[in-house]
Motif scaffolding. Structure first.
Motif, short mmCIF file in Angstrom:
data_model
loop_
_atom_site.label_atom_id
_atom_site.label_comp_id
_atom_site.label_asym_id
_atom_site.label_seq_id
_atom_site.Cartn_x
_atom_site.Cartn_y
_atom_site.Cartn_z
N SER A 193 0.84 -1.19 0.00
CA SER A 193 0.00 0.00 0.00
C SER A 193 0.88 1.24 0.00
N GLU A 194 0.22 2.39 -0.15
CA GLU A 194 0.86 3.68 0.10
C GLU A 194 -0.13 4.52 0.88
N GLU A 195 0.24 4.93 2.08
CA GLU A 195 -0.64 5.69 2.96
C GLU A 195 -0.06 7.07 3.23
N ALA A 196 -0.96 8.02 3.50
CA ALA A 196 -0.54 9.39 3.79
C ALA A 196 -0.71 9.70 5.27
N VAL A 197 0.35 10.24 5.88
CA VAL A 197 0.26 10.76 7.24
C VAL A 197 -0.24 12.19 7.13
N THR A 198 -1.44 12.46 7.61
CA THR A 198 -2.04 13.79 7.54
C THR A 198 -2.41 14.24 8.95
N TYR A 199 -2.94 15.47 9.06
CA TYR A 199 -3.39 15.94 10.37
C TYR A 199 -4.60 15.16 10.87
N GLU A 200 -5.29 14.52 9.96
CA GLU A 200 -6.47 13.73 10.33
C GLU A 200 -6.17 12.24 10.40
N ASN A 201 -5.01 11.80 9.93
CA ASN A 201 -4.75 10.37 9.80
C ASN A 201 -3.32 10.01 10.20
N ASP A 202 -3.19 9.24 11.26
CA ASP A 202 -1.90 8.66 11.63
C ASP A 202 -1.70 7.39 10.79
N VAL A 203 -0.44 7.05 10.57
CA VAL A 203 -0.12 5.79 9.89
C VAL A 203 0.64 4.89 10.86
N VAL A 204 0.24 3.63 10.91
CA VAL A 204 0.83 2.67 11.85
C VAL A 204 1.53 1.56 11.08
N ILE A 205 2.75 1.26 11.49
CA ILE A 205 3.48 0.08 11.02
C ILE A 205 3.30 -0.99 12.09
N GLU A 206 2.63 -2.07 11.72
CA GLU A 206 2.27 -3.07 12.72
C GLU A 206 3.48 -3.86 13.21
N LYS A 207 3.38 -4.29 14.45
CA LYS A 207 4.44 -5.06 15.09
C LYS A 207 4.50 -6.47 14.52
N ASN A 208 5.72 -6.97 14.35
CA ASN A 208 5.94 -8.33 13.89
C ASN A 208 7.08 -8.92 14.71
N GLN A 209 6.95 -10.18 15.14
CA GLN A 209 7.99 -10.76 15.98
C GLN A 209 9.33 -10.81 15.24
N ASP A 210 9.29 -11.05 13.94
CA ASP A 210 10.49 -10.96 13.12
C ASP A 210 10.43 -9.62 12.39
N PHE A 211 11.36 -9.37 11.47
CA PHE A 211 11.28 -8.15 10.68
C PHE A 211 10.01 -8.19 9.84
N GLY A 212 9.26 -7.09 9.86
CA GLY A 212 7.97 -7.05 9.18
C GLY A 212 8.03 -6.30 7.87
N ASP A 213 7.00 -5.47 7.62
CA ASP A 213 6.90 -4.74 6.36
C ASP A 213 8.13 -3.86 6.12
N TRP A 214 8.48 -3.75 4.84
CA TRP A 214 9.43 -2.73 4.42
C TRP A 214 8.64 -1.44 4.19
N PHE A 215 9.20 -0.31 4.58
CA PHE A 215 8.51 0.95 4.34
C PHE A 215 9.53 2.09 4.26
N GLY A 216 9.10 3.17 3.68
CA GLY A 216 9.91 4.38 3.57
C GLY A 216 8.96 5.55 3.54
N ALA A 217 9.47 6.75 3.23
CA ALA A 217 8.59 7.92 3.21
C ALA A 217 9.20 9.04 2.38
N TYR A 218 8.31 9.90 1.90
CA TYR A 218 8.73 11.14 1.26
C TYR A 218 7.64 12.19 1.50
N SER A 219 8.02 13.45 1.43
CA SER A 219 7.09 14.53 1.71
C SER A 219 6.31 14.92 0.46
N SER A 220 5.05 15.30 0.65
CA SER A 220 4.23 15.77 -0.46
C SER A 220 4.37 17.27 -0.69
#
Length: 210
Positions: free
Chosen positions: A134-161
């Protein structure tokens, strides 16, 4: 979005949280109390500088980087840890428009992004198996959560709009660099093989040294 007033309002909430932590640490851990007091004082000093600015002033990334005493982060962007407990850590994390948070993954850690100044951050995710998620936006109305995983989980990164995005990142775990890894060449090649339609974003968030 770039006004001092918005950032002052958001920082004030964290000053209250730090005051509560300082009070709780007063008897149990004098060294921890001292560290938290320094962080609280640093934020209060910057809030004072923000309050002295004209209401029409437009904040920029350099002003925030200097004011919050941020340092370069290994994944890209700038950060400062200002809360650390046995359960969680909280950092300020700043991404100017020309910067990226390169692909990385966390182990046994949940991370929540909350926007406190500037424009939204866009956070693409690729699952642990290398498939686009997916691609999610962190906004003033919406937090983005990376879920916990016992091993290494999702890969993710970020850039500003926009010109910059300043967020707080709360890690439940808490965060440790030993539970953090940046993508390597082998994983990047797998991302490309499995997600040919997302080549532009995969390349955009590739580490500069990768």
């Amino acid at each position: 979005m770039y006004s001092p007033e918005r950032l002052i309002e958001n920082l004030s909430g964290y000053l209250g949280e730090l005051a509560e932590l300082i009070s709780a640490a007063a008897q149990a851990d004098p060294a921890e109390k001292s560290r938290l007091f320094i962080e609280k004082s640093n934020i209060e000093t910057y809030v004072g500088k923000l309050e002295a600015l004209p209401g029409s002033h437009r904040l920029d990334a350099k002003h925030i980087e200097a004011g919050l005493a941020l340092e370069p982060h290994p994944e890209g962007g700038f950060y400062r840890e200002f809360i650390r407990t046995d359960a969680c850590t909280v950092i300020f994390y700043l991404l100017p428009e020309q910067a990226i948070s390169s692909w990385h993954s966390l182990k046994d850690t949940q991370e929540r992004f909350r926007l406190i100044s500037g424009e939204s951050l866009l956070i693409p995710k690729i699952d642990a198996g290398g498939l686009w998620k997916s691609e999610e936006a962190v906004t003033y109305e919406n937090d983005v959560v990376i879920e916990k995983n016992q091993d290494f989980g999702d890969w993710f990164g970020a850039y500003s709009s926009g010109e910059y995005g300043l967020v707080t990142c709360e890690c439940r775990g808490p965060f440790e660099f030993a539970k953090f890894k940046i993508v390597d060449q082998e994983s990047l090649a797998a991302f490309h093989d499995q997600n040919p339609g997302h080549k532009t974003t995969i390349d955009r968030l590739s580490p500069k040294a990768a």
